[in-house]
Design an enzyme around this catalytic site. Structure first.
Site, PDB file in Angstrom:
ATOM      1  N   GLU A 206       0.938  -1.304   0.001  1.00  0.00           N
ATOM      2  CA  GLU A 206       0.005  -0.017  -0.043  1.00  0.00           C
ATOM      3  C   GLU A 206       0.921   1.301  -0.142  1.00  0.00           C
ATOM      4  OE1 GLU A 206      -3.194  -0.121   2.796  1.00  0.00           O
ATOM      5  OE2 GLU A 206      -3.605  -2.153   2.443  1.00  0.00           O
ATOM      6  N   LYS A 338     -15.784  -1.492   3.760  1.00  0.00           N
ATOM      7  CA  LYS A 338     -15.305  -2.063   2.522  1.00  0.00           C
ATOM      8  C   LYS A 338     -16.200  -2.467   1.500  1.00  0.00           C
ATOM      9  CE  LYS A 338     -10.466  -3.465   4.304  1.00  0.00           C
ATOM     10  NZ  LYS A 338      -9.946  -4.759   4.853  1.00  0.00           N
TER      11      LYS A 338
END
Ligand code: 2PG
Ligand code: MG
Length: 426
Positions: A206, A338
Site C-alpha cells: 500500500e 469496505k
C-alpha cells in the site's frame, strides 16, 4: 426521467499489484456512462463476499474471465432496461441473480464493480457528481479525516513485521488539506530516519515503507520519532493508529509473533496492546484479535474502547448482521466499511446504518489491491463517513483517492472542513 440501462459491459483491467481485476461500464439510454473497478484484499476475512478467480496457470490463477463473462452475459441481460437511479432494485436483482450467500457464483468482484458502475451512471445521467447522487438531498458529509499508512507489514510485506499497518491520523489538523500536508511531512521524516539507520527494504503493497525492524515496538518508537522530527506533537497534532490484522497471526485464541519469536494467548495479546496504548499515542486499533476470537475482541473493547477506536475489519466484513451481533456483545466501537467485502452498495449502506444504530464510528477503506477508482471517496462524503483509510501517501492508486478529496472540497459547501470529531480521544 428514469435512467434506463442500455448496456453493461465487463472488462479485465489490472490492479496495483499487477493482478487482473474486473471493471464494469454501464451505459444509459441517452448517452450517460458510469464505470467502476473492483479492488482486492490480501488479508481477507473469511466472511467476505467471494472474489471470483479462474484458477489455472495464467496469472497465478487470478484471472477474472469468468467474472467478466458473467457481467457481459447474465448481469447485462438482467439489468438492461432497469432504472439506474433505483440502486436498491439493481442490487436486489444482482443478489437474486447470484443466488448464493457468499456471492460465489457471479463473484463479489463482478457484483461490486457493477453496483458501483450503476451508481456512477445514474449520477452522470442526472448531471451531478457521485457524492451528491449518494447524498440524495441529505446534507453532504464533510471530507473524511485521513488515516494514512507509514509502514506496511504483515501480509502486505512478506510478514517483515507482525503488525500489518502502522498509520498516522492528523488529529490536530484543522482541515483535510492540512491533514494531508502534515502526513506528507511525517512520511518524509520517517523515510529519512529509516534511511539513516539503513532499515528501508522498499515499499509495501500500500505504498508505506517496508522497514527492517526486529520488533513491533521498534516501529512504534521510530514512528513517534518521525512525528517529532516533522515538527509535530505526538498525540496532539498527529497520532498513531494500527491495524494488527490479528486473523493473520493465529486462530483459536493462540497467536504467533513471528518476528519476535513469541507465542501469545488472547489475554497476552490484550495485555501487550494495552501496554502499547499506555506507552504510545495510539488512537485506533483495528482487528486487535482474530476474527474467531469475539470474546477477546469484546474484552479488549471493554478495556480500551472508552478512549480509542476499536475497529472491526475481518471480524465484521462490512456485514450488517455481523455488526449488529458484534455490538450485542460489546465487541468493537468502529466499523471499517469496505464495499467489496459485502458486494453491493445497498448492503454497504446497510452496514453503515447498522454501525450508526450501534452508536459506532465508521471508516471507509480501500483494499491492498487497488486502482485509479475513487468511488470510496464519494461514499465517504455522500454518506457522511467521518474517516478514510486508503493506505499510504505514495503510489497513484492511493494518491488518486487523497487527491479526489481535494477536488471535492471545491464542490462542497463546507470546503476542506473535517467532520465533527467522535466521542473518542481523537
Ligand atoms: C486491511 C486492508 C487494508 P486488505 O486489512 O484493512 O489495509 O488490507 O485489503 O489486504 O484486506
Ligand atoms: Mg484491516
Amino acid at each position: 426521467m428514469a435512467a434506463r440501462i442500455e448496456r453493461v459491459k465487463g472488462r479485465r483491467v489490472w490492479d496495483s499489484r499487477g493482478r487482473p481485476t474486473v471493471e464494469v461500464e454501464v451505459a444509459i439510454h441517452g448517452g450517460a456512462r458510469g464505470r467502476a473497478i473492483a479492488p482486492a484484499g490480501a488479508s481477507t476475512g473469511s466472511g467476505e463476499a467471494v472474489d471470483l478467480r479462474d484458477g489455472g496457470a495464467a496469472f497465478g490463477g487470478l484471472d477474472v474471465a469468468r467474472a467478466v463473462g458473467g457481467v457481459d452475459a447474465e448481469i447485462g441481460s438482467a439489468l438492461r432496461g432497469m432504472d439506474a437511479a433505483d440502486q436498491e432494485a439493481i442490487d436486489r436483482r444482482l443478489i437474486e441473480l447470484d443466488g448464493t450467500p457468499g456471492k460465489q457464483r457471479l463473484g463479489g468482484n463482478a457484483l461490486i464493480a457493477t453496483s458501483m458502475a450503476v451508481a456512477h451512471a445514474a449520477a452522470a445521467a442526472d448531471g451531478v457528481p457521485l457524492w451528491k447522487h449518494l447524498a440524495r438531498g441529505n446534507r453532504p458529509g464533510a471530507l473524511p479525516l485521513p488515516e494514512i499508512q507509514i509502514f506496511g507489514g504483515g501480509a502486505h510485506a512478506a510478514r517483515r513485521l507482525d503488525v500489518q499497518d502502522f498509520m498516522v491520523i492528523a488529529v490536530g489538523a484543522e482541515d483535510y488539506g492540512t491533514a494531508l500536508d502534515w502526513t506528507a511531512e511525517v512520511y518524509r521524516a520517517a523515510g529519512k530516519l529509516l534511511a539513516a539507520s539503513d532499515r528501508i527494504a522498499g515499499v509495501a503493497d500500500e505504498g508505506g515503507f517496508w522497514p527492517m525492524f526486529e520488533t513491533n515496538e521498534e516501529a512504534l518508537d521510530l514512528l513517534v520519532n518521525a512525528i517529532e522530527r516533522a515538527g509535530f506533537t505526538p498525540g496532539e497534532d498527529v497520532a498513531i493508529s494500527l491495524d494488527i490484522a490479528a486473523t493473520q497471526l493465529g486462530r483459536g485464541g493462540q497467536y504467533a509473533l513471528a518476528r519476535e519469536g513469541r507465542r501469545l494467548t488472547s489475554e497476552d495479546m490484550i495485555a501487550m496492546l494495552l501496554g502499547w496504548l499506555r506507552k504510545y499515542p495510539i488512537v485506533a486499533i483495528e482487528d486487535p484479535l482474530a476474527e474467531d476470537d469475539s470474546a477477546g475482541i469484546a474484552a479488549f473493547t471493554r478495556a480500551a474502547g472508552a478512549s480509542v477506536e476499536v475497529v472491526g475489519d475481518d471480524f465484521i466484513c462490512t456485514d450488517p448482521r455481523r455488526i449488529a451481533a458484534a455490538a450485542d456483545i460489546g465487541a468493537c466501537n468502529t466499523a471499517l466499511i469496505k464495499p467489496n467485502q459485502i458486494g453491493t452498495l445497498t448492503e454497504t449502506k446497510a452496514a453503515l446504518d447498522a454501525a450508526r444504530a450501534a452508536g459506532w464510528n465508521a471508516i471507509v477503506s480501500a483494499r491492498s489491491g487497488e486502482t485509479e477508482d475513487v468511488t470510496i471517496v464519494h461514499l465517504a462524503v455522500g454518506w457522511g463517513i467521518e474517516q478514510l483509510k486508503v493506505g499510504s501517501f505514495t503510489r497513484s492508486e492511493r494518491m488518486a483517492k487523497w487527491n479526489e478529496g481535494l477536488r471535492l472540497a471545491d464542490e462542497l459547501p463546507t470546503g476542506l472542513k473535517l467532520p465533527e470529531r467522535g466521542r473518542f480521544r481523537w
